[in-house]
Design a protein around this motif. Structure first.
Motif, mmCIF file in Angstrom:
data_model
loop_
_atom_site.group_PDB
_atom_site.id
_atom_site.type_symbol
_atom_site.label_atom_id
_atom_site.label_comp_id
_atom_site.label_asym_id
_atom_site.label_seq_id
_atom_site.Cartn_x
_atom_site.Cartn_y
_atom_site.Cartn_z
ATOM 1 N N SER A 40 0.709 1.078 8.959
ATOM 2 C CA SER A 40 1.037 -0.031 9.861
ATOM 3 C C SER A 40 -0.135 -0.244 10.817
ATOM 4 C CB SER A 40 2.294 0.301 10.669
ATOM 5 O OG SER A 40 2.025 1.378 11.558
ATOM 6 N N ASP A 61 -2.232 -9.875 11.647
ATOM 7 C CA ASP A 61 -1.373 -8.884 11.002
ATOM 8 C C ASP A 61 -2.206 -7.974 10.105
ATOM 9 O OD1 ASP A 61 -1.960 -10.471 8.777
ATOM 10 O OD2 ASP A 61 0.016 -11.382 8.693
ATOM 11 N N LYS A 62 -1.527 -7.043 9.474
ATOM 12 C CA LYS A 62 -2.183 -6.070 8.596
ATOM 13 C C LYS A 62 -2.842 -6.757 7.396
ATOM 14 C CE LYS A 62 0.352 -3.221 6.081
ATOM 15 N NZ LYS A 62 1.159 -2.098 5.582
#
Length: 199
Positions: A40, A61-62
């Motif tokens: 994460s 985001d990732k």
């Protein structure tokens, strides 16, 4: 806009790009250890010198972070064999040089190659990765084809497979070597495969 304000704006953009590159470099370590699914943004932050909030400021985001990081690696990766191709004066020399270079990158960059295969597999499930993966895959395919074409030229022969088949064959060979961590056999296997692709 004045010259001074343009300079300040340019410097600001450069700093932003530099920070993104630093964050991506830090993220690669966590991602390469745990893989995409098990990592994460919070875990990436814990393994780097940056806070979770900083990561979110520079990457939404990732997916964006991982794609950016892999693209930075690929900028170098897709030219990896160009020097071997440029300096080879015979088919045998190219065969040896290419095989050694493949084995060398497997040893030196195994972590990044694992991450690449992880990203490529994720693209089968996450549409957000697909366009980037297809573009990177096309660049890798062109990289391998430059080797095959030059080898055929030096051997006074012609490729007997398409660009796609040549890439699939070398990619499969490389992935199997990576999976089994058998870099020592990869150099010889790459040479054997290269000989089989032309006649």
């Amino acid at each position: 806009m004045t010259e001074t304000s343009e300079r300040i704006a340019r410097r600001s953009v450069d700093k932003f790009a530099q920070r993104r590159a630093e964050l991506a470099e830090s993220a690669l370590q966590a991602l390469s250890e745990l893989g995409y699914a098990r990592t994460s943004l919070r875990e990436i932050a814990q393994k780097s010198n940056f806070s979770h909030g900083v990561l979110h400021y520079y990457f939404t985001d990732k997916v964006e972070l991982l794609t950016y990081a892999v693209r930075k690696f690929e900028e170098v990766c897709v030219t990896r064999y160009d020097e071997v191709v440029a300096v080879a004066r015979s088919a045998e020399e190219l065969e040896r040089g290419f095989g050694d270079a493949m084995a060398g990158t497997l040893r030196a960059d195994a972590v990044m190659h694992r991450l690449w295969y992880d990203l490529r597999n994720q693209s089968l499930f996450e549409a957000a990765f697909r366009a980037d993966v297809l573009e990177i895959d096309a660049q890798r395919q062109a990289m391998i084809w430059r080797v095959v074409e030059r080898y055929a030229e030096l051997a006074d022969a012609s490729p007997v497979v398409t660009q796609q088949v040549a890439y699939a064959a070398f990619d499969g060979l490389f992935q199997q070597a990576l999976l089994h961590h058998l870099a020592d056999g990869l150099a010889e296997d790459a040479g054997t495969l290269l000989r089989r692709l032309v006649s």
